[in-house]
Design an enzyme around this catalytic site. Structure first.
Site, short mmCIF file in Angstrom:
data_model
loop_
_atom_site.label_atom_id
_atom_site.label_comp_id
_atom_site.label_asym_id
_atom_site.label_seq_id
_atom_site.Cartn_x
_atom_site.Cartn_y
_atom_site.Cartn_z
N ASN A 9 0.85 -1.19 0.00
CA ASN A 9 0.00 0.00 0.00
C ASN A 9 0.89 1.24 0.00
O ASN A 9 1.50 1.56 1.02
CB ASN A 9 -0.90 -0.04 1.25
N LYS A 11 0.04 4.27 -0.22
CA LYS A 11 -0.63 5.42 0.41
C LYS A 11 -0.46 6.67 -0.45
O LYS A 11 -0.36 6.57 -1.67
CB LYS A 11 -0.11 5.61 1.85
N HIS A 95 -9.59 0.91 5.14
CA HIS A 95 -8.29 1.15 5.80
C HIS A 95 -8.51 2.08 7.00
O HIS A 95 -9.32 3.00 6.94
CB HIS A 95 -7.30 1.77 4.80
N GLU A 97 -6.89 4.47 8.12
CA GLU A 97 -6.68 5.92 7.87
C GLU A 97 -7.96 6.53 7.30
O GLU A 97 -8.26 7.70 7.57
CB GLU A 97 -5.48 6.11 6.93
N GLU A 167 -4.88 -4.93 10.70
CA GLU A 167 -3.88 -3.89 10.88
C GLU A 167 -4.16 -3.13 12.18
O GLU A 167 -4.99 -2.20 12.19
CB GLU A 167 -3.92 -2.90 9.71
N GLY A 173 2.79 2.53 10.79
CA GLY A 173 3.71 3.65 10.61
C GLY A 173 4.38 4.09 11.90
O GLY A 173 4.96 5.18 11.95
N SER A 212 3.86 -1.87 10.28
CA SER A 212 5.32 -1.86 10.46
C SER A 212 5.98 -3.20 10.12
O SER A 212 6.91 -3.62 10.80
CB SER A 212 5.68 -1.40 11.87
#
Ligand code: 13P
Length: 251
Positions: A9, A11, A95, A97, A167, A173, A212
């Site tokens: 991904n 992003k 996702h 985010e 996730e 991140g 990560s």
């Protein structure tokens, strides 16, 4: 029986020129046959990546799609029909985010999932808890609710063509990775939830870990029985690291 999948991904990263370099490196990469690979560039780079990976076995996916399967008045959105027409095979839905920073609800995620499937795209349903939810002992509950928001209305059959990605938000991140045992525990719970609906489908559904993942920790995560590959963010922006992560499957 479950072919591992490693998905990158990208992003909101890259320019035409950095994407050209990355695609060139990926196209030259030796992809182990046992592993399926897919990359998820920004929507503006999908066409470029599709052309660049023309001869590669690496598949293409989008990071998001509209909640409507057709065309119409939905300014700024990209229809899953347009994504399929462009050569995408995959799409990420839900996702964290998008859920947390853009207010995407379970209902919107469900509509996107359904729209994607109806256009022949394979959705990767992202689920995961925040640090606060984990610390208050609610990790399973949160993940199960996100899963049930799809499973309830759409039924278990849709998972024959979909993938789940666990996730944990606190691991995305941050450099903090769930330990293989922590990840395995949630993956097993996801499979158990699917199993309650249909054991054959549950046994065949791939569940990816994301958060990560790096070349250094990939092998121990992928060695867990219910981890069937990874959804890679930062490390997928380097063909070298992405390649190393792919080669960690089965080690
Ligand atoms: O969100 C992720 C993939 O979708 C994970 O991102 P990182 O690998 O950068 O933590």
């Amino acid at each position: 029986m479950r072919r591992p999948l490693v998905a990158g991904n990208w992003k909101m990263n890259g320019t035409r020129s950095s994407v050209a370099g990355l695609v060139q490196d990926l196209a030259a990469m030796d992809v182990p046959e046992a592993v399926q690979l897919a990359v998820f560039p920004s929507a503006v780079h999908l066409g470029q990546v599709h052309e660049g990976l023309f001869r590669s076995t690496i598949e293409l996916g989008a990071q998001d799609c509209a909640f409507d399967a057709g065309f119409g008045a939905l300014t700024g959105e990209v229809s899953p029909k347009q994504l399929a027409d462009l050569g995408c095979e995959w799409v990420l839905v839900g996702h964290s985010e998008r859920r947390l920073l853009l207010g995407e609800s379970d209902e919107i995620v469900r509509r996107k999932f359904e729209a994607a499937l109806s256009c022949g795209l394979k959705p990767i349903l992202c689920v995961g808890e925040t640090l606060e939810q984990r610390e208050s002992g609610k990790a399973f509950e949160v993940v199960e609710a996100q899963l049930t928001a799809i499973l309830g209305p759409l039924g278990i059959g849709v998972f024959e063509k979909a993938v789940v990605a666990y996730e944990p938000v606190w691991a995305i991140g941050t450099g903090l990775t769930a330990s293989p045992e922590q990840a395995q525990e949630v993956h097993a719970a996801i499979r158990a939830r699917l199993n309650k609906a249909n054991s054959l489908v549950a046994a065949g559904t791939r569940i990816l870990y994301g958060g990560s993942v790096k070349p250094q920790n990939a092998a121990e995560l992928f060695a867990m029985p219910d981890i069937d590959g990874g959804l890679i963010g930062g490390a997928s922006l380097s063909a070298e690291d992405f390649g190393a992560i792919c080669r960690a499957v089965g080690k």
